[in-house]
Design an enzyme around this catalytic site. Structure first.
Site, short mmCIF file in Angstrom:
data_model
loop_
_atom_site.label_atom_id
_atom_site.label_comp_id
_atom_site.label_asym_id
_atom_site.label_seq_id
_atom_site.Cartn_x
_atom_site.Cartn_y
_atom_site.Cartn_z
N LYS A 186 0.87 -1.18 0.00
CA LYS A 186 0.00 0.00 0.00
C LYS A 186 0.91 1.23 0.00
O LYS A 186 1.18 1.83 1.04
CB LYS A 186 -0.94 -0.04 1.21
N GLU A 209 -8.95 -5.57 -9.36
CA GLU A 209 -9.69 -4.90 -8.28
C GLU A 209 -10.25 -3.60 -8.84
O GLU A 209 -10.12 -3.32 -10.03
CB GLU A 209 -8.77 -4.64 -7.08
N1 PMP Z 1 -7.70 -1.87 -3.31
C1 PMP Z 1 -7.10 -0.66 -3.31
C2 PMP Z 1 -6.30 -0.26 -4.50
C3 PMP Z 1 -7.22 0.19 -2.20
O1 PMP Z 1 -6.61 1.37 -2.19
C4 PMP Z 1 -7.99 -0.23 -1.08
C5 PMP Z 1 -8.10 0.65 0.12
N2 PMP Z 1 -8.87 1.79 -0.13
C6 PMP Z 1 -8.65 -1.47 -1.15
C7 PMP Z 1 -8.44 -2.27 -2.27
C8 PMP Z 1 -9.48 -1.98 -0.01
O2 PMP Z 1 -8.66 -2.32 1.08
P1 PMP Z 1 -9.15 -2.11 2.58
O3 PMP Z 1 -10.35 -2.98 2.75
O4 PMP Z 1 -8.00 -2.55 3.41
O5 PMP Z 1 -9.48 -0.68 2.74
#
Ligand code: PMP
Length: 288
Positions: free
Chosen positions: A149, A182
Site C-alpha cells: 500500500k 480490483e
Molecule cells: N484496493 C485498493 C487499490 C485500495 O486502495 C484499497 C483501500 N482503499 C482497497 C483495495 C481496499 O482495502 P481495505 O479494505 O483494506 O481498505
C-alpha cells in the site's frame, strides 16, 4: 485539528513536510486508511501488520513499535474528540537528496490524520452502484506489487480519471493478462451459483482488510468462497456483485459495462453481508 507528526501532536497549520521528502518527490512511502466506529478502531492490528509488511517490502525500516503506533493513533483520535471517522496513517521515506537512492534518507516521517469521513451517499448502498471496466491496467505484481500500500497511486488515479470522465464513481481494473484485479480503491467480489469468488493478490488485488472481513462473514454465513481468476464475462453473468473497502465498507454493484448484474438490484446475499458487517464493526476493534 491536531495532526500527529513523528513524535507529537501539532496544529494543522504546523503539520508540514520537507520539499525534499521522498514521499513527495517520488511517492516513496506507505500508508493505511483505517476506520473509527463509535470510539473503536476497526481491525487496527491487521492494518498495522499490513503497514509492517509494506515497509518490509520497500525496505523502509519502521522506527516505531506496533504499540507506539497504536498509542499515537489513539492519541490523535482523542485529541480531535472523534468517535467516528477515518484515520490516515502515512510513513514517508523522509528527507533526502534529489535522486532515487534511499541511502541518505535517514529519518522516515510519520503522519497521522484523524478526520470525519465523506461516505458514498446512502442511496448507493440502498440501490447499488453502476461501474465500468476502464482501459488502464493494474500494475504487474513484478513491476510494483499491488499488495504494497504505497504512496504511489498514479496507476489507480489514472483509472479513476477514466471512470469519472465517463460519469462513474468506481471502475474495474484488469491485470495485464486481462483478468479482473480490483477497483481503483476497493476489492471486488462475485456471488455466483451459491459461491463467493474474489481475485487473489497474485492477480493484482490489494489484500484488503475489508476483503478479509468479507471472507470471515462468508464463513459465518456458511457460504463457500474461493480466490480465482475472474474474467469480465464472469462479472457480467454474476448473480450478485459487491465491492469492499475501508471507506466504502460493502457496496452493492447493480450494473457493470452497461450489463445489469442479476436483476439490476442489490442482491439478497449482499444484503446479508452488509448487515453482518455493520454488526461487527464496533465489536472487532481497539478502544481509543
Ligand atoms: N484496493 C485498493 C487499490 C485500495 O486502495 C484499497 C483501500 N482503499 C482497497 C483495495 C481496499 O482495502 P481495505 O479494505 O483494506 O481498505
Amino acid at each position: 485539528m491536531k495532526i500527529y507528526m513523528n513524535d507529537r501532536l501539532v496544529d494543522r497549520k504546523d503539520a508540514k513536510v520537507s520539499v525534499f521528502d521522498h514521499g513527495l518527490l517520488y511517492g516513496d512511502g506507505i500508508f493505511e486508511g483505517i476506520r473509527l466506529y463509535d470510539g473503536c478502531i476497526f481491525k487496527l492490528d491487521a492494518h498495522l501488520e499490513r503497514l509492517e509488511f509494506s515497509a518490509k517490502a520497500i525496505m523502509l525500516p519502521l522506527p516505531w513499535s506496533r504499540a507506539a503506533l497504536t498509542e499515537a493513533i489513539c492519541e490523535t483520535c482523542r485529541a480531535n474528540k472523534l468517535k467516528d471517522g477515518y484515520i490516515r496513517l502515512v510513513v514517508t521515506r523522509g528527507e533526502g537528496s534529489l535522486g532515487l537512492s534511499i541511502k541518505n534518507c535517514e529519518e522516515p516521517q510519520l503522519i497521522i490524520i484523524a478526520d470525519k469521513i465523506q461516505l458514498y451517499p446512502e442511496e448507493f448502498y440502498k440501490n447499488g452502484l453502476k461501474i465500468i471496466t476502464v482501459p488502464t491496467r493494474r500494475c504487474n505484481p513484478s513491476a510494483l506489487p499491488p499488495a504494497v500500500k504505497s504512496l504511489n497511486y498514479l496507476n489507480n488515479i489514472l483509472a479513476k480519471i477514466e471512470a469519472q470522465h465517463l460519469g462513474y464513481h468506481e471502475a474495474i481494473m484488469l491485470n495485464d493478462q486481462g483478468y479482473v484485479a480490483e477497483c481503483t480503491g476497493d476489492n471486488v467480489f462475485v456471488i455466483h451459483k451459491g459461491k463467493l469468488i474474489t481475485p487473489a493478490a497474485s492477480a493484482g488485488a490489494l489484500k484488503g482488510i475489508t476483503r478479509a472481513t468479507a471472507l470471515e462473514i462468508a464463513d459465518k454465513l456458511n457460504l463457500p468462497w474461493e480466490e480465482a481468476n475472474l474474467t469480465r464475462y464472469d462479472i457480467w453473468v454474476a448473480n450478485e456483485l459487491f465491492l469492499t473497502g475501508t471507506a466504502a465498507e460493502i457496496i452493492p454493484i447493480v450494473e457493470v459495462d452497461a450489463r445489469p448484474i442479476g436483476d439490476g438490484k442489490p442482491g439478497p446475499i449482499t444484503a446479508k453481508f452488509l448487515a453482518a458487517f455493520h454488526a461487527i464493526v464496533t465489536k472487532d476493534g481497539t478502544l481509543i
